[in-house]
Design a protein around this motif. Sequence first.
Motif, mmCIF file in Angstrom:
data_model
loop_
_atom_site.group_PDB
_atom_site.id
_atom_site.type_symbol
_atom_site.label_atom_id
_atom_site.label_comp_id
_atom_site.label_asym_id
_atom_site.label_seq_id
_atom_site.Cartn_x
_atom_site.Cartn_y
_atom_site.Cartn_z
ATOM 1 N N HIS A 160 0.673 -1.134 -0.013
ATOM 2 C CA HIS A 160 0.007 -0.104 -0.045
ATOM 3 C C HIS A 160 0.753 1.359 -0.165
ATOM 4 O O HIS A 160 0.308 2.386 -0.499
ATOM 5 C CB HIS A 160 -0.837 0.188 1.350
ATOM 6 N N CYS A 161 2.060 1.279 0.514
ATOM 7 C CA CYS A 161 2.713 2.478 0.844
ATOM 8 C C CYS A 161 3.652 2.990 -0.432
ATOM 9 O O CYS A 161 4.307 2.152 -1.029
ATOM 10 C CB CYS A 161 3.500 2.597 2.007
ATOM 11 N N ARG A 162 3.400 4.037 -0.872
ATOM 12 C CA ARG A 162 4.016 4.833 -2.068
ATOM 13 C C ARG A 162 4.338 6.195 -1.634
ATOM 14 O O ARG A 162 3.795 7.045 -0.988
ATOM 15 C CB ARG A 162 3.265 4.436 -3.299
ATOM 16 N N PRO A 163 5.379 6.900 -2.240
ATOM 17 C CA PRO A 163 5.852 8.282 -2.259
ATOM 18 C C PRO A 163 4.599 8.997 -2.650
ATOM 19 O O PRO A 163 4.459 9.990 -2.083
ATOM 20 C CB PRO A 163 6.899 8.355 -3.009
ATOM 21 N N ALA A 164 3.874 8.773 -3.554
ATOM 22 C CA ALA A 164 2.696 9.510 -4.242
ATOM 23 C C ALA A 164 1.620 9.667 -3.113
ATOM 24 O O ALA A 164 0.878 10.561 -3.357
ATOM 25 C CB ALA A 164 2.005 8.824 -5.343
ATOM 26 N N MET A 165 1.639 9.086 -2.226
ATOM 27 C CA MET A 165 0.785 9.189 -0.865
ATOM 28 C C MET A 165 1.045 10.614 -0.403
ATOM 29 O O MET A 165 0.133 11.286 0.321
ATOM 30 C CB MET A 165 0.789 8.270 -0.021
ATOM 31 N N LEU A 166 2.082 11.221 -0.752
ATOM 32 C CA LEU A 166 2.291 12.487 -0.264
ATOM 33 C C LEU A 166 1.818 13.723 -1.022
ATOM 34 O O LEU A 166 1.651 14.797 -0.674
ATOM 35 C CB LEU A 166 3.935 12.952 0.072
ATOM 36 N N HIS A 167 1.357 13.188 -2.235
ATOM 37 C CA HIS A 167 0.775 14.342 -3.142
ATOM 38 C C HIS A 167 -0.391 15.465 -2.489
ATOM 39 O O HIS A 167 -0.292 16.516 -3.135
ATOM 40 C CB HIS A 167 0.230 13.835 -4.197
ATOM 41 N N GLY A 168 -1.005 14.827 -1.742
ATOM 42 C CA GLY A 168 -2.394 15.798 -1.184
ATOM 43 C C GLY A 168 -1.779 16.386 0.026
ATOM 44 O O GLY A 168 -2.800 16.937 0.873
ATOM 45 N N VAL A 169 -0.651 16.020 0.800
ATOM 46 C CA VAL A 169 -0.229 16.428 2.043
ATOM 47 C C VAL A 169 0.310 17.998 1.894
ATOM 48 O O VAL A 169 1.600 18.119 1.500
ATOM 49 C CB VAL A 169 0.647 15.337 2.788
ATOM 50 N N ASP A 170 -0.329 18.911 2.656
ATOM 51 C CA ASP A 170 0.245 20.337 2.306
ATOM 52 C C ASP A 170 0.539 20.716 3.515
ATOM 53 O O ASP A 170 1.185 21.977 3.684
ATOM 54 C CB ASP A 170 -0.919 21.110 1.580
ATOM 55 N N CYS A 171 0.553 20.207 4.626
ATOM 56 C CA CYS A 171 1.127 20.666 5.896
ATOM 57 C C CYS A 171 2.672 20.537 5.854
ATOM 58 O O CYS A 171 3.240 19.724 4.854
ATOM 59 C CB CYS A 171 0.800 19.704 7.251
ATOM 60 N N PRO A 172 3.491 20.986 6.691
ATOM 61 C CA PRO A 172 5.074 20.893 6.711
ATOM 62 C C PRO A 172 5.509 19.497 6.779
ATOM 63 O O PRO A 172 4.795 18.721 7.823
ATOM 64 C CB PRO A 172 5.334 21.867 7.903
ATOM 65 N N VAL A 173 6.412 18.903 6.233
ATOM 66 C CA VAL A 173 6.725 17.513 6.235
ATOM 67 C C VAL A 173 8.520 17.581 6.221
ATOM 68 O O VAL A 173 8.875 18.672 5.757
ATOM 69 C CB VAL A 173 6.539 17.146 4.773
ATOM 70 N N LEU A 174 8.757 16.858 6.892
ATOM 71 C CA LEU A 174 10.468 16.720 7.322
ATOM 72 C C LEU A 174 10.675 15.283 7.090
ATOM 73 O O LEU A 174 10.232 14.381 7.652
ATOM 74 C CB LEU A 174 10.473 17.200 8.676
ATOM 75 N N PHE A 175 11.867 15.034 6.133
ATOM 76 C CA PHE A 175 12.498 13.768 6.223
ATOM 77 C C PHE A 175 13.694 13.754 6.989
ATOM 78 O O PHE A 175 14.544 14.669 6.753
ATOM 79 C CB PHE A 175 12.871 13.525 4.697
ATOM 80 N N LEU A 176 13.442 12.909 8.109
ATOM 81 C CA LEU A 176 14.759 12.899 9.008
ATOM 82 C C LEU A 176 15.425 11.566 8.887
ATOM 83 O O LEU A 176 14.624 10.332 9.347
ATOM 84 C CB LEU A 176 14.240 13.267 10.174
ATOM 85 N N HIS A 177 16.754 11.374 8.601
ATOM 86 C CA HIS A 177 17.274 10.016 8.757
ATOM 87 C C HIS A 177 18.739 10.043 8.904
ATOM 88 O O HIS A 177 19.347 11.209 8.897
ATOM 89 C CB HIS A 177 16.885 9.448 7.391
ATOM 90 N N GLY A 178 19.391 9.043 9.287
ATOM 91 C CA GLY A 178 20.746 9.077 9.619
ATOM 92 C C GLY A 178 21.701 8.908 8.298
ATOM 93 O O GLY A 178 21.352 8.575 7.256
ATOM 94 N N ARG A 179 22.820 9.480 8.164
ATOM 95 C CA ARG A 179 23.706 9.368 7.157
ATOM 96 C C ARG A 179 23.886 8.304 6.853
ATOM 97 O O ARG A 179 23.948 7.919 5.369
ATOM 98 C CB ARG A 179 25.117 9.963 7.650
#
Length: 230
Positions: A160-179
Amino acid sequence: MLVHGSRLASSQWAPQLPLLAPHVDVVTPDLPGHGVRAGERFTLDRAVEVVQEAVALSRAPTVVVGHSLGGYVVLAHAARHAEGLAGVVLAGCTATPTGPGAALYRGVAALTERVGPRRMTRVNDRVLRRLYPAEVIEPVIAGGYYFDGTPDAWREVMTHCRPAMLHGVDCPVLFLHGRWDQFRLGIRAFRRACPHAEEVVVRGASHLVNLDQPERFARAVLDFVERDAG
């Protein structure tokens, strides 16, 4: 709200609680198949319900932070309920779960099934205690491991999970990950799906970024809350 990864429970966030609680209210729900919900079968729909139930109880705008499996749950939740969120932080979950990206998740699920929960528990304890000081890892270990739901959880993510799920998300978003997080494989696709998102890469951290660098992880979350989601 902090949403944990697979095989762990809300205790994953023990290192962050003393760093975040003086500044913001913190909620740490357990996902289906984990922690107090160990008896529930994991489905993505039910996991999203758990997050939404916790958001609905909040009296203030909510920033939802998800790590690994929890990040994909938060992604799915934001796709359905973005209007109720002050912000979204996706940590260690930007490997698109198809093609080469899916191999990571299949490998985790297959290893768990092949080795079995008792041996996996011993291995996890040994590895985590070698990697982290007792004051960081013992509260996490005390929360237990939850292996039974791992195959179901990652099948749901891969389906079910795909990057396209973010298309309608207009609130602030942060990608946070380790190097050194191997789960960053699909970051370009996620950034294309959400051009307004920020990205923070934590130096000296791997996939378990909140354990590798607890202070930097908490600081990144607080900076996001204060700057973009406040």
